[in-house]
Design an enzyme around this catalytic site. Sequence first.
Site, PDB file in Angstrom:
ATOM      1  N   ASP A 145      -7.754  -6.176  -0.672  1.00 57.74           N
ATOM      2  CA  ASP A 145      -8.824  -5.450  -1.482  1.00 57.74           C
ATOM      3  C   ASP A 145     -10.097  -5.756  -0.724  1.00 57.74           C
ATOM      4  O   ASP A 145     -10.505  -6.535  -0.180  1.00 57.74           O
ATOM      5  CB  ASP A 145      -8.507  -6.067  -2.990  1.00 57.74           C
ATOM      6  CG  ASP A 145      -9.396  -5.191  -3.781  1.00 57.74           C
ATOM      7  OD1 ASP A 145      -8.759  -3.937  -3.728  1.00 57.74           O
ATOM      8  OD2 ASP A 145     -10.175  -5.400  -4.561  1.00 57.74           O
TER       9      ASP A 145
ATOM     10  N   ARG B 138     -12.466  -6.769   7.808  1.00 57.09           N
ATOM     11  CA  ARG B 138     -11.100  -6.887   7.940  1.00 57.09           C
ATOM     12  C   ARG B 138     -10.634  -7.699   9.030  1.00 57.09           C
ATOM     13  O   ARG B 138      -9.717  -8.561   8.904  1.00 57.09           O
ATOM     14  CB  ARG B 138     -10.397  -5.637   7.916  1.00 57.09           C
ATOM     15  CG  ARG B 138      -8.962  -5.437   7.899  1.00 57.09           C
ATOM     16  CD  ARG B 138      -8.307  -4.145   7.770  1.00 57.09           C
ATOM     17  NE  ARG B 138      -8.313  -3.804   6.310  1.00 57.09           N
ATOM     18  CZ  ARG B 138      -9.032  -2.929   5.701  1.00 57.09           C
ATOM     19  NH1 ARG B 138      -9.587  -2.074   6.464  1.00 57.09           N
ATOM     20  NH2 ARG B 138      -8.964  -2.666   4.481  1.00 57.09           N
TER      21      ARG B 138
ATOM     22  N   TYR C 248     -18.531   3.730   2.621  1.00 55.64           N
ATOM     23  CA  TYR C 248     -19.850   3.815   2.686  1.00 55.64           C
ATOM     24  C   TYR C 248     -20.549   3.322   4.255  1.00 55.64           C
ATOM     25  O   TYR C 248     -21.621   3.180   4.430  1.00 55.64           O
ATOM     26  CB  TYR C 248     -20.506   2.472   1.929  1.00 55.64           C
ATOM     27  CG  TYR C 248     -20.095   2.667   0.524  1.00 55.64           C
ATOM     28  CD1 TYR C 248     -21.299   2.956  -0.442  1.00 55.64           C
ATOM     29  CD2 TYR C 248     -18.987   2.396  -0.203  1.00 55.64           C
ATOM     30  CE1 TYR C 248     -20.929   3.188  -1.983  1.00 55.64           C
ATOM     31  CE2 TYR C 248     -18.729   2.653  -1.409  1.00 55.64           C
ATOM     32  CZ  TYR C 248     -19.664   2.930  -2.440  1.00 55.64           C
ATOM     33  OH  TYR C 248     -19.451   3.266  -3.719  1.00 55.64           O
TER      34      TYR C 248
ATOM     35  N   THR D 163       0.778  -1.149   0.076  1.00 56.73           N
ATOM     36  CA  THR D 163      -0.082   0.056   0.020  1.00 56.73           C
ATOM     37  C   THR D 163       0.862   1.197  -0.227  1.00 56.73           C
ATOM     38  O   THR D 163       2.157   1.181   0.370  1.00 56.73           O
ATOM     39  CB  THR D 163      -0.853   0.028   1.207  1.00 56.73           C
ATOM     40  OG1 THR D 163      -1.716   0.947   1.007  1.00 56.73           O
ATOM     41  CG2 THR D 163      -0.113   0.067   2.610  1.00 56.73           C
ATOM     42  N   HIS D 164       0.327   2.129  -0.496  1.00 54.62           N
ATOM     43  CA  HIS D 164       1.054   3.612  -0.313  1.00 54.62           C
ATOM     44  C   HIS D 164      -0.038   4.684   0.492  1.00 54.62           C
ATOM     45  O   HIS D 164       0.421   5.711   0.753  1.00 54.62           O
ATOM     46  CB  HIS D 164       1.104   4.405  -1.724  1.00 54.62           C
ATOM     47  CG  HIS D 164       2.055   3.807  -2.590  1.00 54.62           C
ATOM     48  ND1 HIS D 164       2.012   2.352  -3.089  1.00 54.62           N
ATOM     49  CD2 HIS D 164       3.417   4.083  -3.255  1.00 54.62           C
ATOM     50  CE1 HIS D 164       3.068   2.039  -3.751  1.00 54.62           C
ATOM     51  NE2 HIS D 164       3.807   3.252  -4.110  1.00 54.62           N
ATOM     52  N   ASN D 165      -0.839   3.817   1.273  1.00 53.47           N
ATOM     53  CA  ASN D 165      -1.527   4.630   2.352  1.00 53.47           C
ATOM     54  C   ASN D 165      -0.851   4.177   3.633  1.00 53.47           C
ATOM     55  O   ASN D 165      -1.060   3.250   4.318  1.00 53.47           O
ATOM     56  CB  ASN D 165      -3.167   4.069   2.323  1.00 53.47           C
ATOM     57  CG  ASN D 165      -3.900   4.543   3.142  1.00 53.47           C
ATOM     58  OD1 ASN D 165      -3.723   5.064   4.296  1.00 53.47           O
ATOM     59  ND2 ASN D 165      -5.264   4.942   2.667  1.00 53.47           N
TER      60      ASN D 165
END
Length: 209
Positions: free
Chosen positions: A76, A196, A169, A15-17
């Site tokens: 994902d 998750r 959401y 991830t780049h988050n």
Amino acid sequence: MSEHPPLGSKLVIATHNAGKLKEISALLAPYGVDCVSAGALALPEPAETGKTFTDNALIKARAAAQAAQLPALADDSGLSVAALDGKPGVYTADWAERQWFEGPAGRDWYMAMGKVEGKLAEQGSEVDRSAWFSCVLAIAWPDGQQAVFEGRANGSLIWPPRGTLGFGYDPVFVPEGYEQTFAELDPAEKHRISHRADAFAKLVSALFA
């Protein structure tokens, strides 16, 4: 003994988050795993061209594992709505992307929630409002081995949105057994029952049991 190869002491989070890195690092810390993000390693982001959550998670995990020559974890996730044949599903984030005529570029989650509600409203007041969040965690090793763990949180959609604690959401999703939306729940409670968390519990059982 786990049927999967060991993770070792260092794991690439594909991830780049920074927020996602922090969340996953905290979950893995009790198992002595040091996490580093693909962003910190300046790894390229592969195109997510898969048709399923599993496809996209594996694309990201494999790319990071090969580039870093270390085990890599990718996730994902998204929302699926029963009455919309599982949409938005793998295109969950795309539904929040503004078109040129919808304003400045970027993600507008209120707009995305409105799109879902609009499509449900077209089916009448008796429409099935059941929905679920899915999360797929994929681990890839540099030698080509891989493992996939899928989690799910079932619930239903409400309108108008409620709560300010979540993202995406969350303000329209009421998990099974609750009256509050994900965006109204205490974050610790949400994380305990989330898709998750479900996927991560399966990963821990398989790799660290």
